[in-house]
Design a protein around this motif. Structure first.
Motif, PDB file in Angstrom:
ATOM      1  N   ASN A 173      -6.493  28.239-113.632  1.00 32.07           N
ATOM      2  CA  ASN A 173      -7.687  27.400-113.662  1.00 32.07           C
ATOM      3  C   ASN A 173      -7.480  26.203-112.741  1.00 32.07           C
ATOM      4  O   ASN A 173      -7.195  26.386-111.576  1.00 32.07           O
ATOM      5  CB  ASN A 173      -8.035  26.988-115.094  1.00 32.07           C
ATOM      6  N   ASP A 174      -7.545  24.983-113.252  1.00 32.58           N
ATOM      7  CA  ASP A 174      -7.390  23.810-112.387  1.00 32.58           C
ATOM      8  C   ASP A 174      -6.017  23.173-112.510  1.00 32.58           C
ATOM      9  O   ASP A 174      -5.820  22.042-112.056  1.00 32.58           O
ATOM     10  CB  ASP A 174      -8.460  22.756-112.729  1.00 32.58           C
ATOM     11  N   GLY A 175      -5.053  23.856-113.111  1.00 35.05           N
ATOM     12  CA  GLY A 175      -3.735  23.259-113.302  1.00 35.05           C
ATOM     13  C   GLY A 175      -2.619  24.236-112.986  1.00 35.05           C
ATOM     14  O   GLY A 175      -2.807  25.210-112.262  1.00 35.05           O
ATOM     15  N   TRP A 176      -1.459  23.950-113.546  1.00 41.01           N
ATOM     16  CA  TRP A 176      -0.269  24.757-113.300  1.00 41.01           C
ATOM     17  C   TRP A 176       0.343  25.152-114.634  1.00 41.01           C
ATOM     18  O   TRP A 176       0.417  24.345-115.556  1.00 41.01           O
ATOM     19  CB  TRP A 176       0.756  23.940-112.507  1.00 41.01           C
ATOM     20  N   ARG A 177       0.807  26.404-114.719  1.00 38.39           N
ATOM     21  CA  ARG A 177       1.427  26.887-115.943  1.00 38.39           C
ATOM     22  C   ARG A 177       2.773  27.524-115.630  1.00 38.39           C
ATOM     23  O   ARG A 177       2.967  28.153-114.583  1.00 38.39           O
ATOM     24  CB  ARG A 177       0.538  27.906-116.643  1.00 38.39           C
ATOM     25  N   LEU A 178       3.687  27.395-116.550  1.00 39.12           N
ATOM     26  CA  LEU A 178       5.042  27.918-116.416  1.00 39.12           C
ATOM     27  C   LEU A 178       5.046  29.443-116.514  1.00 39.12           C
ATOM     28  O   LEU A 178       4.504  30.005-117.458  1.00 39.12           O
ATOM     29  CB  LEU A 178       5.909  27.317-117.533  1.00 39.12           C
ATOM     30  N   THR A 179       5.656  30.114-115.522  1.00 38.68           N
ATOM     31  CA  THR A 179       5.720  31.584-115.553  1.00 38.68           C
ATOM     32  C   THR A 179       7.158  32.120-115.526  1.00 38.68           C
ATOM     33  O   THR A 179       7.359  33.289-115.823  1.00 38.68           O
ATOM     34  CB  THR A 179       4.944  32.207-114.378  1.00 38.68           C
ATOM     35  N   ALA A 180       8.114  31.301-115.153  1.00 38.80           N
ATOM     36  CA  ALA A 180       9.507  31.799-115.099  1.00 38.80           C
ATOM     37  C   ALA A 180      10.502  30.646-115.244  1.00 38.80           C
ATOM     38  O   ALA A 180      10.231  29.533-114.816  1.00 38.80           O
ATOM     39  CB  ALA A 180       9.769  32.554-113.805  1.00 38.80           C
ATOM     40  N   ILE A 181      11.620  30.972-115.868  1.00 36.78           N
ATOM     41  CA  ILE A 181      12.761  30.067-115.955  1.00 36.78           C
ATOM     42  C   ILE A 181      13.986  30.853-115.519  1.00 36.78           C
ATOM     43  O   ILE A 181      14.238  31.949-116.016  1.00 36.78           O
ATOM     44  CB  ILE A 181      12.972  29.535-117.392  1.00 36.78           C
ATOM     45  N   LEU A 182      14.702  30.297-114.564  1.00 40.52           N
ATOM     46  CA  LEU A 182      15.946  30.920-114.097  1.00 40.52           C
ATOM     47  C   LEU A 182      17.045  29.871-114.122  1.00 40.52           C
ATOM     48  O   LEU A 182      16.763  28.681-113.988  1.00 40.52           O
ATOM     49  CB  LEU A 182      15.813  31.421-112.661  1.00 40.52           C
ATOM     50  N   ASN A 183      18.241  30.315-114.274  1.00 40.45           N
ATOM     51  CA  ASN A 183      19.330  29.369-114.042  1.00 40.45           C
ATOM     52  C   ASN A 183      20.305  30.005-113.075  1.00 40.45           C
ATOM     53  O   ASN A 183      20.356  31.218-112.906  1.00 40.45           O
ATOM     54  CB  ASN A 183      20.002  28.923-115.343  1.00 40.45           C
ATOM     55  N   ASP A 184      21.000  29.163-112.393  1.00 41.79           N
ATOM     56  CA  ASP A 184      21.951  29.584-111.359  1.00 41.79           C
ATOM     57  C   ASP A 184      23.147  28.668-111.503  1.00 41.79           C
ATOM     58  O   ASP A 184      22.991  27.466-111.712  1.00 41.79           O
ATOM     59  CB  ASP A 184      21.304  29.430-109.984  1.00 41.79           C
ATOM     60  N   TYR A 185      24.301  29.227-111.437  1.00 45.87           N
ATOM     61  CA  TYR A 185      25.486  28.388-111.615  1.00 45.87           C
ATOM     62  C   TYR A 185      26.693  29.074-111.001  1.00 45.87           C
ATOM     63  O   TYR A 185      26.681  30.274-110.739  1.00 45.87           O
ATOM     64  CB  TYR A 185      25.749  28.131-113.106  1.00 45.87           C
ATOM     65  N   GLN A 186      27.716  28.296-110.806  1.00 44.51           N
ATOM     66  CA  GLN A 186      29.000  28.835-110.391  1.00 44.51           C
ATOM     67  C   GLN A 186      30.021  28.380-111.412  1.00 44.51           C
ATOM     68  O   GLN A 186      30.275  27.189-111.551  1.00 44.51           O
ATOM     69  CB  GLN A 186      29.387  28.328-108.988  1.00 44.51           C
TER      70      GLN A 186
END
Length: 196
Positions: free
Chosen positions: A181-194
């Motif tokens: 619509n007129d905003g933003w919504r969360l679709t993914a969460i990732l993490n990256d690490y060493q």
């Protein structure tokens, strides 16, 4: 002496920014998403699934890919509908989270068992926050978010590694927001690490 200089040059090349193909500039993404990304980060820190749910995309739901290749190919990981998100920490079902980066063994865990892997307390006070900027880091697994999620805003909370481990124990939490619509919504969460 030459070896040290070469190592430093190689390390700085690996941590350089990669030219990403996002729709919004980093400055515009930061302007639009700072508050929303901070709310998500706070909800994750508190295990507040109710607040997190309010920001999830109602149609696309929420994905937890195990990584993202340079071409935009997402790694395995579960996807949850909006109605599933509020009860994820109570859910006893085991999900396929992809493979372990070192052994290539399949990772099958409940959401609660995987949560401590997803959330690192260092993300409460990240070293830097990047909006629509992809930085190459040594041995990272998240590279092509701009291709995997065209038109999205991708926010990275990065915690640099410690001196004890020569900076190699860094960690990143990535949040992906897509238009709705007129905003933003969360679709993914990732993490990256060493890890070390």
């Amino acid at each position: 002496m030459k070896v040290s200089v070469i190592c430093l040059l190689t390390l700085s090349a690996l941590t350089a920014s990669v030219r990403a193909e996002f729709t919004l500039s980093p400055a515009e993404a930061k302007k639009q998403m700072t508050t929303r990304a901070s709310i998500v980060r706070g909800a994750l820190a508190r295990r507040d699934m109710k607040t997190l749910t309010r920001l999830v995309h109602p149609i696309k739901g929420l994905r937890f890919p195990s990584g993202c290749g340079r071409g935009g190919t997402l790694g395995l990981g579960p996807k949850f509908t909006l109605s599933q998100v509020p009860d994820l920490l109570k859910n006893a079902k085991k999900y396929d989270w992809g493979t372990d980066g070192e052994s290539d063994e399949p990772v099958k865990l409940t959401f609660t068992e995987r949560y401590d892997h997803l959330w690192n307390k260092r993300f409460k006070t990240p070293t830097e926050t990047n909006f629509n900027v992809l930085k190459s880091r040594p041995l990272n697994y998240v590279n092509g978010l701009d291709k995997a999620f065209p038109g999205a805003v991708c926010v990275e909370f990065y915690s640099k590694g410690t001196e004890k481990f020569s900076g190699m124990n860094w960690a990143s939490l990535w949040l992906v927001f897509e238009p709705y619509n007129d905003g933003w919504r969360l679709t993914a969460i990732l993490n990256d690490y060493q890890g070390v």
